[in-house]
Design an enzyme around this catalytic site. Structure first.
Site, short mmCIF file in Angstrom:
data_model
loop_
_atom_site.label_atom_id
_atom_site.label_comp_id
_atom_site.label_asym_id
_atom_site.label_seq_id
_atom_site.Cartn_x
_atom_site.Cartn_y
_atom_site.Cartn_z
CG HIS A 241 -1.77 -1.17 1.42
ND1 HIS A 241 -2.92 -1.38 0.70
CD2 HIS A 241 -1.66 -2.23 2.25
CE1 HIS A 241 -3.48 -2.51 1.08
NE2 HIS A 241 -2.74 -3.05 2.01
C1 BDR Z 1 -3.15 0.55 5.37
O1 BDR Z 1 -3.32 0.03 6.69
C2 BDR Z 1 -2.09 -0.39 7.20
O2 BDR Z 1 -2.21 -1.69 7.69
C3 BDR Z 1 -1.07 -0.26 6.11
O3 BDR Z 1 0.15 0.20 6.65
C4 BDR Z 1 -1.67 0.74 5.16
O4 BDR Z 1 -1.32 2.06 5.51
C5 BDR Z 1 -3.80 -0.39 4.38
O5 BDR Z 1 -5.17 -0.49 4.63
#
Ligand code: BDR
Ligand code: CA
Length: 311
Positions: A241
């Site tokens: 992400h």
């Molecule tokens: C987001 O949530 C976190 O677990 C990750 O770092 C990312 O920023 C994804 O949904």
């Protein structure tokens, strides 16, 4: 000339890779990194930021601790994804670089007031608590922000934390509502695009093949982190992400999206934290965000490899 950024983050393996990408990129000047509670509690996220800076050979980067909990709701964490420390995998040593004494929210306010107007970009990789608090503490910062680039939300992909909500927005929907309503230019990386940036085995192997300490640690971060998502989504690798936020600043041509209206649901328990994205323009609500939906995944991983390879 390099672009000035503040990274606000809750590491998180994918946050750590985003920080490495920024620190490996001479086009970016990281003025500071602010930690927030999210994937794990604040007491761990600021440690994880410093572990990552030291891994990158950059103990000089100022790191600040911010909000300990969301504005209104109780903190929800995600150890089930990121492990007990939030950075499980490479077993990085405890950091020896200091945590700054100044509160992260004050650092954000002070920096935006001191730097020339619209020259500082906020890169937000976790819940939006610190940024909302800064806007509430000193509204004069709002027109001074160049842009907010964030990872959060989802539309066609649904949610990853509830059927309707993505983690970062779900954890602090009230902060997200404050930020999306502030009138600052926002570029958002929702699950719709990050789910196309898969950490396939072949891609992770390329980091290992760098043969450097940082390359190996990156492979170990990605290996740990993909375990949970691979099982969940049945894919080769999991979605990566947060590094998209940084990659966008370096190579926007890797991405495609649309300027649309995005509103945050903060009242209904069932759809709490949902990003209601008007992709088809069916309302006349103002366009407040550039919603990124597609990427050149190979181009993105090539960029990561190139920059992480310099550390
Ligand atoms: C987001 O949530 C976190 O677990 C990750 O770092 C990312 O920023 C994804 O949904
Ligand atoms: Ca994150």
């Amino acid at each position: 000339m390099s672009r000035k950024i503040i990274i606000d983050t809750d590491p998180g393996q994918d946050d750590a890779v985003a920080i490495l990408l920024a620190l490996g990129s001479p086009e970016l000047e990281v003025l500071g990194i602010t930690a927030v509670a999210g994937n794990v509690p604040l007491a761990l996220t600021h440690v994880n930021v410093r572990k990552t800076c030291e891994l990158a050979g950059r103990p000089d980067v100022p790191v600040f601790a911010g909000a300990i909990r969301p504005l209104v709701r109780e903190l929800v964490t995600a150890e089930y994804v990121h492990g007990k420390t939030g950075l499980d995998g490479p077993g990085l040593p405890e950091p020896s670089m200091p945590l700054q004494e100044q509160y992260a929210v004050d650092f954000v306010v002070e920096t935006l007031m001191a730097e020339p107007e619209k020259t500082v970009t906020l890169c937000v990789l976790g819940p939006l608590t610190n940024i909302a608090l800064a806007m509430i503490r000193e509204p004069q910062i709002i027109p001074r922000i160049a842009e907010i680039v964030l990872m959060g939300g989802g539309c066609f992909e649904g949610g990853n934390t509830t059927p309707a909500a993505e983690f970062n927005i779900y954890v602090d929907p009230h902060a997200a509502k404050t930020v999306f309503g502030a009138g600052v230019p926002i570029t958002m990386f929702p699950l719709d695009v990050t789910h196309k940036a898969l950490t396939t085995r072949a891609r992770v192997q390329r980091f290992r093949d760098l043969g450097t300490r940082v390359g190996t640690a990156t492979a170990e971060l990605l290996d740990f982190y993909e375990r949970f998502d691979e099982a969940k989504y049945g894919t080769d690798g999991g979605p990566l992400h947060d590094p998209n936020v940084i990659a966008w600043l370096l190579k926007p041509e890797l991405y495609e999206g649309r300027h649309i209206n995005v509103e945050i649901e903060a009242a209904s328990e069932l759809t709490m934290g949902m990003t209601v994205a008007d992709w088809w323009g069916v309302t006349d609500r103002p366009k407040n965000a550039f919603f990124v939906r597609d990427l050149d995944a190979d181009g993105f991983y090539n960029l990561l490899l190139e920059r992480i390879g310099t550390l």
